[in-house]
Scaffold this active site. Structure first.
Site, PDB file in Angstrom:
ATOM      1  N   SER A   1      -6.951   3.254   9.892  1.00  0.00           N
ATOM      2  CA  SER A   1      -7.349   3.611  11.253  1.00  0.00           C
ATOM      3  C   SER A   1      -8.777   3.121  11.480  1.00  0.00           C
ATOM      4  O   SER A   1      -9.542   2.967  10.531  1.00  0.00           O
ATOM      5  CB  SER A   1      -7.238   5.120  11.500  1.00  0.00           C
ATOM      6  OG  SER A   1      -7.284   5.838  10.326  1.00  0.00           O
TER       7      SER A   1
ATOM      8  N   GLU B   1      -9.724  15.141   2.796  1.00  0.00           N
ATOM      9  CA  GLU B   1      -8.769  14.770   3.830  1.00  0.00           C
ATOM     10  C   GLU B   1      -7.672  15.816   3.981  1.00  0.00           C
ATOM     11  O   GLU B   1      -7.298  16.189   5.070  1.00  0.00           O
ATOM     12  CB  GLU B   1      -8.128  13.415   3.520  1.00  0.00           C
ATOM     13  CG  GLU B   1      -7.169  12.981   4.621  1.00  0.00           C
ATOM     14  CD  GLU B   1      -6.516  11.635   4.337  1.00  0.00           C
ATOM     15  OE1 GLU B   1      -6.662  10.752   5.161  1.00  0.00           O
ATOM     16  OE2 GLU B   1      -5.874  11.486   3.285  1.00  0.00           O
TER      17      GLU B   1
ATOM     18  N   GLN C   1     -11.086   3.468   6.017  1.00  0.00           N
ATOM     19  CA  GLN C   1     -10.692   3.775   4.646  1.00  0.00           C
ATOM     20  C   GLN C   1      -9.650   2.760   4.185  1.00  0.00           C
ATOM     21  O   GLN C   1      -8.597   2.630   4.814  1.00  0.00           O
ATOM     22  CB  GLN C   1     -10.094   5.194   4.627  1.00  0.00           C
ATOM     23  CG  GLN C   1      -9.587   5.644   3.294  1.00  0.00           C
ATOM     24  CD  GLN C   1      -8.523   6.732   3.453  1.00  0.00           C
ATOM     25  OE1 GLN C   1      -7.481   6.522   4.083  1.00  0.00           O
ATOM     26  NE2 GLN C   1      -8.783   7.893   2.898  1.00  0.00           N
ATOM     27  N   GLY C   2      -9.930   2.050   3.096  1.00  0.00           N
ATOM     28  CA  GLY C   2      -8.958   1.089   2.581  1.00  0.00           C
ATOM     29  C   GLY C   2      -8.279   1.610   1.327  1.00  0.00           C
ATOM     30  O   GLY C   2      -8.695   1.299   0.213  1.00  0.00           O
ATOM     31  N   TYR C   3      -7.249   2.394   1.508  1.00  0.00           N
ATOM     32  CA  TYR C   3      -6.531   2.969   0.365  1.00  0.00           C
ATOM     33  C   TYR C   3      -5.123   2.374   0.263  1.00  0.00           C
ATOM     34  O   TYR C   3      -4.808   1.619  -0.641  1.00  0.00           O
ATOM     35  CB  TYR C   3      -6.415   4.493   0.510  1.00  0.00           C
ATOM     36  CG  TYR C   3      -7.625   5.300   0.127  1.00  0.00           C
ATOM     37  CD1 TYR C   3      -8.871   4.716  -0.016  1.00  0.00           C
ATOM     38  CD2 TYR C   3      -7.526   6.680  -0.089  1.00  0.00           C
ATOM     39  CE1 TYR C   3      -9.987   5.469  -0.352  1.00  0.00           C
ATOM     40  CE2 TYR C   3      -8.626   7.434  -0.426  1.00  0.00           C
ATOM     41  CZ  TYR C   3      -9.851   6.838  -0.561  1.00  0.00           C
ATOM     42  OH  TYR C   3     -10.933   7.584  -0.894  1.00  0.00           O
ATOM     43  N   SER C   4      -4.248   2.781   1.223  1.00  0.00           N
ATOM     44  CA  SER C   4      -2.826   2.443   1.123  1.00  0.00           C
ATOM     45  C   SER C   4      -2.608   0.938   1.217  1.00  0.00           C
ATOM     46  O   SER C   4      -3.358   0.224   1.879  1.00  0.00           O
ATOM     47  CB  SER C   4      -2.047   3.105   2.250  1.00  0.00           C
ATOM     48  OG  SER C   4      -2.101   4.499   2.119  1.00  0.00           O
TER      49      SER C   4
END
Lengths: 359, 395
Positions: free
Chosen positions: B159, B242, B124-127
């Site tokens: 992660s 989530e 997951q590429g969010y933050s």
């Protein structure tokens, strides 16, 4: 599988709440000195005093969860009426340990609300203080019972002696001295009974077990009362924070204040499910009733204390005044915490109940 | 209130039990994972409806009607039997529900089945370093080049980035629009040239996360989910999944059970820890809290079965769930006394050092997925109706 209240339960709680909004606003509570006959009468019309008493004796024949929902409503309105002893603990003691004749004699009057029963089990529930304790000899009681619940206006007392045997005593029997005790809580009355060779009827049918059951039920009811009082304090804090302005904005828009409110509801809301389960388990899984009653009493007391303090702080200086009256809820929660054993005592009982440690 | 199961559910429970008894011995011993053994187990579970239960058959799931009670029974029976629940990870728990909700038919056909079967691992590429709680201020950006975007920027707290085949990523594609409206949710391969993954070592001493750097990464526009500029809406759909995942009360129950055993088996000066009244009192406090959250979970489950919105009761789960798990780990460490400071395979180490690593890693969970402070904002604003913090006037 359904973990929820029934429509009937929600309706019953709602009607108690509506009645109390009408008959027991804070101005009435302030003047009641812990006992308001008119409020009791209005609740008796809903059948509240007989909530646990079987229909054959004139009660509603409901379960502890229903009584706990009523208790939650009483806490919400800091209602100055007898309940935990007179409508829950004493009826259960008589039902579980009384003879047929005793049930017929007392339960209909308790159900109608014309008779109030005080309960003197503090020494068994929380431990003896100041050398209190009752000795039974030849059917007569001597000694001192402290922290007698629903003391005001009681016509009988259900009394546990030092060995955990239960007795019913007429409030006007010869040799009784009644001493009111002042507590922080001005919405309920407790007292001390000094017995000097007082005539008593034994509740003879396995009184030890009945004593445990009445204490467990009482603990669940006090936890429910704290839940109701705590939820009301949070509502009041949120409402106050939406009105009170400082620095040109309502204080409820400051994160410092919002987070206090969020922490209160996050801690208290799960107590509701814990209370539902503990009350339900009391009737449906009695083998786990003692442990859960102790847990809900201790945990809701801890959270209740946090809520009482925090909601008061959200109100700032006003929370500290008599004028606002927030302290009635604060003190109600404080009373519930100590009565029938504080958190440490209740947790010890939970440890014993699951065999972690000897008594 | 009725905590019994109806005959239909009792029959279902028997069915799950029979499955566990029959197939338990052939389950992956190490808890499963994205290896051949773990993937075979996953396929077996999907075939029986114990994984990907409500995902439509056409996308590789089992295709059952949603039934939270049956899902709970499956979880209860697998935990009781000590069997792994099948594959997890952000692809299965977050991307799949998101694609089902807002993905195109082509995206659903292409990605859901291999994701469920463990053939595509996602990250997951969010933050970003500069966009944490204020995620919408993210600056990883894309410029257009024909049918492609050229992506530049950096993600953090990613992660499984090193193992991942694909990423679902929030990228600013419309720099001229207001911040919430300029973001797109884009799927692309982690094997694309220009992506660099650097392990991020945390306080636990392990690299549970990574930093991911994008330098002129060429990404097809067809990877956009739902539409350009709709990424914020899509991401919120995902975060919802989530937050449910991070506050799992089952985990607290399992941890509590282990601590009770520890209290009964460990001794100090020849006495059981359980006989120490101060430790016992703390354990009892935690037991009550775990029960409260457990029954709170049952209450939410019932609301979900009835299609009711439990309001503030739902919003507190992430905050309280993470907090209680953290308190449990903290207590286990204290109960172990000086043994509690051992770590890294030391002699006398208990439970492989997991109490210490949980205590530290849980702090990451308290912060991640919406910090405790953001949770309190949500609880007070959406749950209690309190006003939002006024926005600062632009200087």
């Amino acid at each position: 599988m359904e973990f929820d209240l029934t429509a009937d339960q929600k309706m019953m709680q709602e009607s108690i709440n509506r009645t109390l909004e009408r008959v027991a606003p804070l101005e009435r509570v302030r003047k009641a000195e812990g006992h308001a006959d008119d409020v009791l009468k209005a609740l008796a019309e809903l059948g509240l005093p007989g909530i646990l008493i079987p229909e054959e004796y004139g009660g509603l024949g409901l379960k502890l969860l229903d009584a706990a929902l009523a208790g939650e409503a009483l806490g919400r309105h800091v209602a100055p009426v007898p309940f935990v002893a007179s409508s829950v603990m004493a009826p259960l003691a008589i039902l579980n340990a009384g003879s047929e004749a005793q049930k017929a004699k007392y339960l209909p009057k308790l159900a109608s609300g014309e008779l109030i029963a005080g309960v003197a089990v503090s020494e068994q529930a929380a431990g003896a203080r100041d050398k209190s304790g009752i000795t039974a000899k030849g059917g007569k009681l001597s000694g001192t019972a402290l922290f007698v619940l629903d003391f005001a206006g009681a016509g009988i007392y259900v009394v546990a002696d030092r060995f955990g045997a239960l007795h019913v005593v007429d409030a006007n029997a010869k040799g009784i001295e009644k001493v009111a005790l002042s507590t922080i809580d001005a919405t309920r009355v407790i007292g001390q009974l000094n017995f000097d060779n007082v005539e008593a009827e034994p509740l003879a049918n396995n009184p030890q077990a009945a004593l445990d059951r009445m204490i467990d039920a009482g603990r669940v009811i006090l936890a429910a009362d704290t839940l109701g009082a705590g939820l009301r304090m949070i509502e009041k804090a949120v409402a106050y924070a939406a009105e009170r302005k400082q620095f040109g904005r309502v204080i409820g828009s400051f994160q410092a204040v919002k987070h206090m409110c969020a922490e209160m509801i996050a801690e208290l809301e799960p107590c509701r499910a814990l209370m539902w389960y503990a009350a339900y388990a009391f009737d449906e899984f009695p083998e786990d009733g003692r442990r859960m009653a102790a847990h809900v009493k201790a945990h809701t007391s801890e959270v209740g204390t946090f809520v009482a303090r925090t909601a008061t702080e959200v109100h700032g200086g006003m929370g500290f005044t008599d004028l606002l009256g927030l302290h009635y809820w604060f003190k109600r929660i404080g009373f519930n915490r100590q009565a029938l054993g504080g958190p440490e005592k209740a947790r010890h009982d939970a440890a014993v109940a699951q065999g972690w440690v000897g008594n | 209130m009725d905590l019994s199961y109806s005959p239909e559910y009792l029959a279902f429970r028997d069915e799950v039990r029979a499955f566990c008894a029959k197939h338990g011995p052939s389950a992956p011993k190490n808890g499963g994972g994205f290896n051949e053994e773990g993937k075979a187990w996953q396929r077996l579970l999907i075939e029986h409806g114990y994984a990907a239960r409500t995902i439509p058959k056409e996308y590789g799931g089992y295709g059952a009607e949603p039934d939270v009670l049956k899902s709970r029974i499956i979880a209860e029976e697998f935990i009781a039997a000590g069997l792994p629940m099948g594959l997890s990870g952000q692809g299965i728990s977050m991307l799949v529900p998101t694609l089902l909700e807002v993905g195109s038919e082509e995206q659903k056909q292409k990605y859901i089945r291999p994701t469920l079967h463990g053939d595509i691992i996602w990250c997951q590429g969010y933050s970003e370093p500069g966009a944490g709680s204020d995620l919408a201020s993210l600056t990883t950006r894309a410029t257009e080049d024909g049918d492609d975007f050229i992506v530049n920027g950096q993600k953090i707290w990613t992660s499984t980035a090193a193992q991942a085949d694909m990423i679902f990523c929030l990228i600013r594609t419309e720099p001229d629009k207001p911040k919430h409206e300029g973001i797109s949710y884009i799927l692309f391969s982690m094997k694309t040239p220009g992506i660099e993954v650097r392990p991020l070592v945390t306080m636990t001493g392990r690299a549970e996360f990574n930093e991911v750097f994008f330098t002129d990464v060429r990404v097809p526009k067809s990877g956009v989910v739902a539409g350009r500029g709709l990424g914020w809406m899509v991401a919120n759909a995902t975060l919802k999944h989530e937050r449910g995942m991070l506050g799992d009360p089952n985990q607290a129950g399992t941890r509590l059970k282990a601590i009770i055993e520890l209290m009964q088996t460990e001794d100090v000066d020849g006495s059981r820890l359980m006989d120490n009244p101060a430790l016992r009192d703390r354990l009892l406090k935690l037991q009550a809290r775990v029960h409260a959250m457990e029954y709170h979970g049952l209450r939410l489950l019932t609301a979900s079965i009835k299609g009711e919105d439990p309001g503030v009761a739902r919003l507190i789960v992430k905050l309280m769930g993470c907090e209680i798990n953290h308190q449990l780990a903290a207590f286990a460490i204290d109960a172990l006394g000086e043994l509690g400071m051992l770590y890294n395979g030391s002699p006398h180490l208990r439970n492989f050092g997991n109490w210490q690593s949980s205590y530290m890693f849980d702090l990451g969970l308290i912060i991640g997925g919406g910090t405790a402070q953001i949770q309190k904002n949500i609880i007070s604003e959406r749950g209690l109706g309190m006003p939002r913090e006024p926005k600062l006037a632009k200087a």
